[in-house]
Design an enzyme around this catalytic site. Structure first.
Site, PDB file in Angstrom:
ATOM      1  CG  ASP A   1      -4.525  -9.701  63.864  1.00  0.00           C
ATOM      2  OD1 ASP A   1      -4.331  -8.605  64.425  1.00  0.00           O
ATOM      3  OD2 ASP A   1      -4.011 -10.014  62.772  1.00  0.00           O
TER       4      ASP A   1
ATOM      5  CG  HIS B   1      -2.033  -5.466  57.631  1.00  0.00           C
ATOM      6  ND1 HIS B   1      -3.236  -4.844  57.837  1.00  0.00           N
ATOM      7  CD2 HIS B   1      -1.584  -5.816  58.860  1.00  0.00           C
ATOM      8  CE1 HIS B   1      -3.502  -4.827  59.134  1.00  0.00           C
ATOM      9  NE2 HIS B   1      -2.518  -5.406  59.783  1.00  0.00           N
TER      10      HIS B   1
HETATM   11  P1  13P Z   1       2.076  -8.445  58.189  1.00  0.00           P
HETATM   12  O1  13P Z   1       1.330  -9.524  57.496  1.00  0.00           O
HETATM   13  O2  13P Z   1       2.382  -7.308  57.282  1.00  0.00           O
HETATM   14  O3  13P Z   1       3.266  -8.940  58.920  1.00  0.00           O
HETATM   15  O4  13P Z   1       1.083  -7.839  59.290  1.00  0.00           O
HETATM   16  C1  13P Z   1       0.607  -8.653  60.313  1.00  0.00           C
HETATM   17  C2  13P Z   1      -0.361  -7.922  61.166  1.00  0.00           C
HETATM   18  O5  13P Z   1      -0.254  -6.738  61.388  1.00  0.00           O
HETATM   19  C3  13P Z   1      -1.454  -8.686  61.766  1.00  0.00           C
HETATM   20  O6  13P Z   1      -2.364  -7.859  62.394  1.00  0.00           O
END
Ligand code: 13P
Length: 287
Positions: A84, A177
């Site tokens: 990610d 996020h």
């Molecule tokens: P959140 O932590 O806001 O749910 O986002 C997760 C995300 O986009 C990981 O790439």
């Protein structure tokens, strides 16, 4: 079954639902998500940020743990192990250690440099049978020290990156996020619609999936979002359940301090959260 995310996302795009990416932070997280996906017969993506990878002592440890756990739990649904918001070096490392999918987040680079680096990593990922996600337009908020302003992506730039052959595209549409501020304006469906029309069949990724009202998530899925990323909400429910356990003094009853007991309510809370998200995204029974 560890696979690339390509097929599951093509099916999601064609079937008008989304696959959840749930970020993992440790063994309990991973186990909770895998078991819930299996219970609901849903494809799933395990997201690993660079920070979480370091916390778990490196991407090699994560790959070994996830592969072994997938096998020992007898998981039959498709599972993608996905980097990610990867850096260029992080993406290369994940290819080396056996992830099945990577994200290269080149959104902080000028677009030409993002194109150049993404092109190289598309080839590397595909040569290794992996899927790759790219990003245009920074996602707002803060994740693992990476701060984005929550801009809306330029649809022409999205088209340029999509044409490089990536398998999924993260495009900023006002999402951020972490916890959404009270004065958040909501997702920009106008931007999403324009991007969707430009990129055609390309599965789009909605980052910052925690805290977006359900109706907005559903609408985003109808407009071409095929992957929704969730991290913060699992962290919040885990923390709340653990707090409750301790505040009720359960850690002091018998061997309630045993980590297998102490971490159980949080783990169960993650399962409930993942169940609810899978229902919202519509990915149950889609294997
Ligand atoms: P959140 O932590 O806001 O749910 O986002 C997760 C995300 O986009 C990981 O790439």
């Amino acid at each position: 079954m560890i696979v690339s995310a390509t097929e599951m996302l093509k099916k999601a795009k064609a079937g008008h639902y989304a696959v959840g990416q749930f970020n993992i932070n440790n063994l309990e997280w991973t186990k909770a998500i895998l078991l819930t996906a299996e219970e609901l017969k849903s494809p799933v993506i395990l997201g690993v940020s660079e920070g979480a990878g370091k916390y778990m002592t490196g991407f090699a440890t994560v790959a070994a743990m996830v592969k072994a756990m997938d096998k020992s739990l007898g998981i039959t649904v498709p599972v993608a192990l996905h980097l990610d918001h990867g850096t260029y070096d992080g993406a290369k490392k994940c290819v080396e250690v056996g992830f099945s999918s990577i994200m290269f987040d080149g959104s902080a680079y000028p677009i030409d440099e993002n194109v150049e680096k993404t092109t190289e990593l598309v080839k590397l990922a595909h040569d290794n049978g992996m899927s790759i996600e790219a990003e245009v337009g920074a996602i707002g908020g803060e994740e693992d020290g990476v701060v984005g302003m929550g801009e809306c992506a330029d649809p022409d730039e999205c088209k340029r990156i999509a044409d490089l052959g990536v398998d999924m595209l993260a495009a900023g549409i006002g999402n951020i996020h972490g916890i959404y501020p009270a004065n958040w304006q909501g997702l920009s469906f106008e931007t999403l619609d324009k991007i969707s029309k430009k990129v055609g069949d390309m599965p789009l990724v909605l980052h910052g999936g925690s805290g977006i009202p359900d109706e907005q998530v559903k609408k985003a899925i109808t407009l071409g979002v095929s992957k929704v990323n969730v991290n913060t909400e699992c962290q919040l429910v885990f923390a709340a359940a653990t707090r409750k356990y301790i505040e009720e003094g359960k850690d002091k009853q018998g061997k309630g301090y045993d980590p297998r007991k102490l971490l159980l309510p949080g783990t169960e809370a993650i399962k409930d959260e993942v169940r609810a998200k899978i229902a919202l995204f519509g990915s149950a029974d889609k294997t």
